[in-house]
Design an enzyme around this catalytic site. Structure first.
Site, PDB file in Angstrom:
ATOM      1  CB  VAL A  35      -5.875   4.789  13.917  1.00  0.00           C
ATOM      2  CG1 VAL A  35      -4.968   3.285  13.756  1.00  0.00           C
ATOM      3  CG2 VAL A  35      -6.468   5.204  15.264  1.00  0.00           C
ATOM      4  CE1 TYR A  38      -4.239  -1.617   0.546  1.00  0.00           C
ATOM      5  CE2 TYR A  38      -2.813  -2.915   2.007  1.00  0.00           C
ATOM      6  CZ  TYR A  38      -4.075  -3.055   1.366  1.00  0.00           C
ATOM      7  OH  TYR A  38      -5.056  -3.332   0.935  1.00  0.00           O
ATOM      8  CG  LEU A  77     -11.463   4.922  -2.098  1.00  0.00           C
ATOM      9  CD1 LEU A  77      -9.491   4.993  -1.779  1.00  0.00           C
ATOM     10  CD2 LEU A  77     -11.398   3.330  -3.106  1.00  0.00           C
ATOM     11  CB  VAL A 121     -15.380   1.812   4.213  1.00  0.00           C
ATOM     12  CG1 VAL A 121     -15.327   2.080   5.342  1.00  0.00           C
ATOM     13  CG2 VAL A 121     -14.054   1.513   3.940  1.00  0.00           C
ATOM     14  CB  SER A 148     -23.722  12.267  -0.438  1.00  0.00           C
ATOM     15  OG  SER A 148     -22.595  12.417   0.280  1.00  0.00           O
ATOM     16  CD  GLU A 189      -2.675   2.728  -2.211  1.00  0.00           C
ATOM     17  OE1 GLU A 189      -1.614   3.705  -3.075  1.00  0.00           O
ATOM     18  OE2 GLU A 189      -1.773   2.090  -1.781  1.00  0.00           O
ATOM     19  CG  ASP A 248      -5.355   5.207   4.640  1.00  0.00           C
ATOM     20  OD1 ASP A 248      -6.660   5.652   3.950  1.00  0.00           O
ATOM     21  OD2 ASP A 248      -4.761   3.512   4.914  1.00  0.00           O
ATOM     22  CB  VAL A 288     -12.440   4.417   7.027  1.00  0.00           C
ATOM     23  CG1 VAL A 288     -11.639   3.650   6.728  1.00  0.00           C
ATOM     24  CG2 VAL A 288     -13.539   4.488   8.449  1.00  0.00           C
ATOM     25  CB  ALA A 289     -10.843   8.969   3.754  1.00  0.00           C
TER      26      ALA A 289
END
Length: 372
Positions: A298, A94, A240, A179, A220, A118, A270, A267-268
């Site tokens: 994290v 990754y 993502l 996710v 959205s 990814e 990174d 979660v995004a």
């Protein structure tokens, strides 16, 4: 091919890129596999199990990088590793380049070949090497969010599923991909009142069909996001855009609209994060608070459950690793178009457009390197 698996050195990263079973498959095909001493321990795999599978153990990270033609990792190389990477060496891991310019520039300077998990992509646009970790992260996002809603951890003091006579927590999920879907299943299973937001009507129709009755879908857009955050207890960022930086769907000014003790899980993170106030945190210090809103950001969430994560990841990566080892990266990419978008940096040039655009760097079409 000579394959090296170094021990991950990112904070609290306990996963390993290859299981003993995976090592055995590669050795069986005539390849040489070197595992750095204790690389698999965090995931429950001892050096002895690797040796029994035919791999060889090396004492240091330096010796692992030095000998290998292909390096298999889980997370992107971090600064101490930059100088160990050799020209022409294939790195299969990754990367998430678009979120971190120093890494991108370091890999360009190394003149290595960077094949990113990814951005490996199937014909249907699905991302087979991102899916298993997205499944883990989506499920963990709810687990962690439910935990941080507890009062001692500065949350609202609300039980996710409620109890008879008391309403459950409201969970807002931004993004209906892998996710978001996994997060919705977990939150719904715990009894929460769940809303998934997405921009694709087709995706929302599918989610409406498969999700239980306590999961709703909503288009959205900024207006709807601003309305729903006012009543949400847990907000999960699950957006993502493959290979590119995530857009900010929640901006700094929106925090003032949230209830004190609301929990945000991005979660995004990174890929740059879809919540403007999120910055990467570690398993050691996972949260911070801005405007009385708890942020959990994290960057390697699946690293906290390394046994599950390592097995799930290597189930997906091993078939591609075998192709790369058997044929070399160039022939493997020529024969398997799924690998082509995985190529991000080759011999000092960026060959993935979204990465080049993220930092206004020059871009070279990957076809230049795949011509015979």
């Amino acid at each position: 091919m000579v394959i090296g698996v170094p021990k991950e050195i990112k904070n609290n990263e306990n996963r390993v890129a290859l299981t003993p079973a995976g090592a055995k498959e590669l050795v069986k095909r005539g390849h040489t596999v070197y595992i750095q001493h204790t690389a698999g321990e965090g995931s429950g795999f001892s050096d002895e199990t690797y040796e029994a599978a035919g791999a060889q153990i090396l004492p240091t990270i330096e010796s692992t990088y030095e000998i290998a033609e292909m390096i298999m990792k889980v997370k992107e190389p971090i600064e101490p590793e930059y100088k160990l990477i050799k020209e022409g060496q294939l790195l299969f891991t990754y990367f998430h380049f678009a979120s971190y310019e120093p890494l991108t520039k370091a890999m360009v300077e190394s003149k290595s070949v960077c094949l990113a998990y990814e951005t490996v992509e199937k014909a249907d646009r699905s991302l087979p090497l991102l899916v298993p970790m997205s499944e883990v992260a989506g499920r963990m996002a709810v687990q962690k969010g439910a935990n941080y809603l507890e009062k001692p951890l500065k949350g609202r003091g609300i039980l996710l599923g409620g109890v008879p006579g008391v309403l459950p927590a409201k969970v807002l999920i931004l993004g209906g991909g892998v996710v978001g879907t996994q997060a919705a299943w977990m939150a719904a299973g715990l009894g929460a009142d769940v809303t998934i937001m997405d921009v694709s009507l087709q995706r929302m129709r599918y989610l409406d069909d498969v999700m239980p009755a306590n999961v709703n879908t909503m288009m959205s857009n900024e207006y709807n996001v601003r309305e729903l955050i006012k009543s949400a207890d847990l907000i999960i960022g699950a957006v993502l855009i493959p290979g590119a930086k995530a857009p900010h769907l929640i901006t700094r000014d929106m925090l003032k609209e949230m209830k004190p003790g609301t929990v945000l899980v991005d979660v995004a993170v990174d890929q740059g994060g879809c919540i403007e106030t999120c910055k990467p945190t570690t398993h050691e210090n996972p949260t911070f608070i801005i405007d009385e809103v708890v942020h959990y950001c994290v960057a390697n969430m699946p690293g906290a459950v390394p046994y599950t994560s390592t097995l799930a990841l290597t189930n997906a990566t091993l078939p591609y690793a075998i192709q790369l080892a058997d044929k070399g990266w160039k022939k493997a990419a020529q024969e398997n178009p799924e690998l082509v978008p995985g190529l991000n940096v080759i011999n000092g040039e960026i060959v993935y457009k979204a990465v080049a655009e993220a930092f206004h760097l020059s871009y070279v079409p990957v076809e230049k390197y795949l011509m015979d």
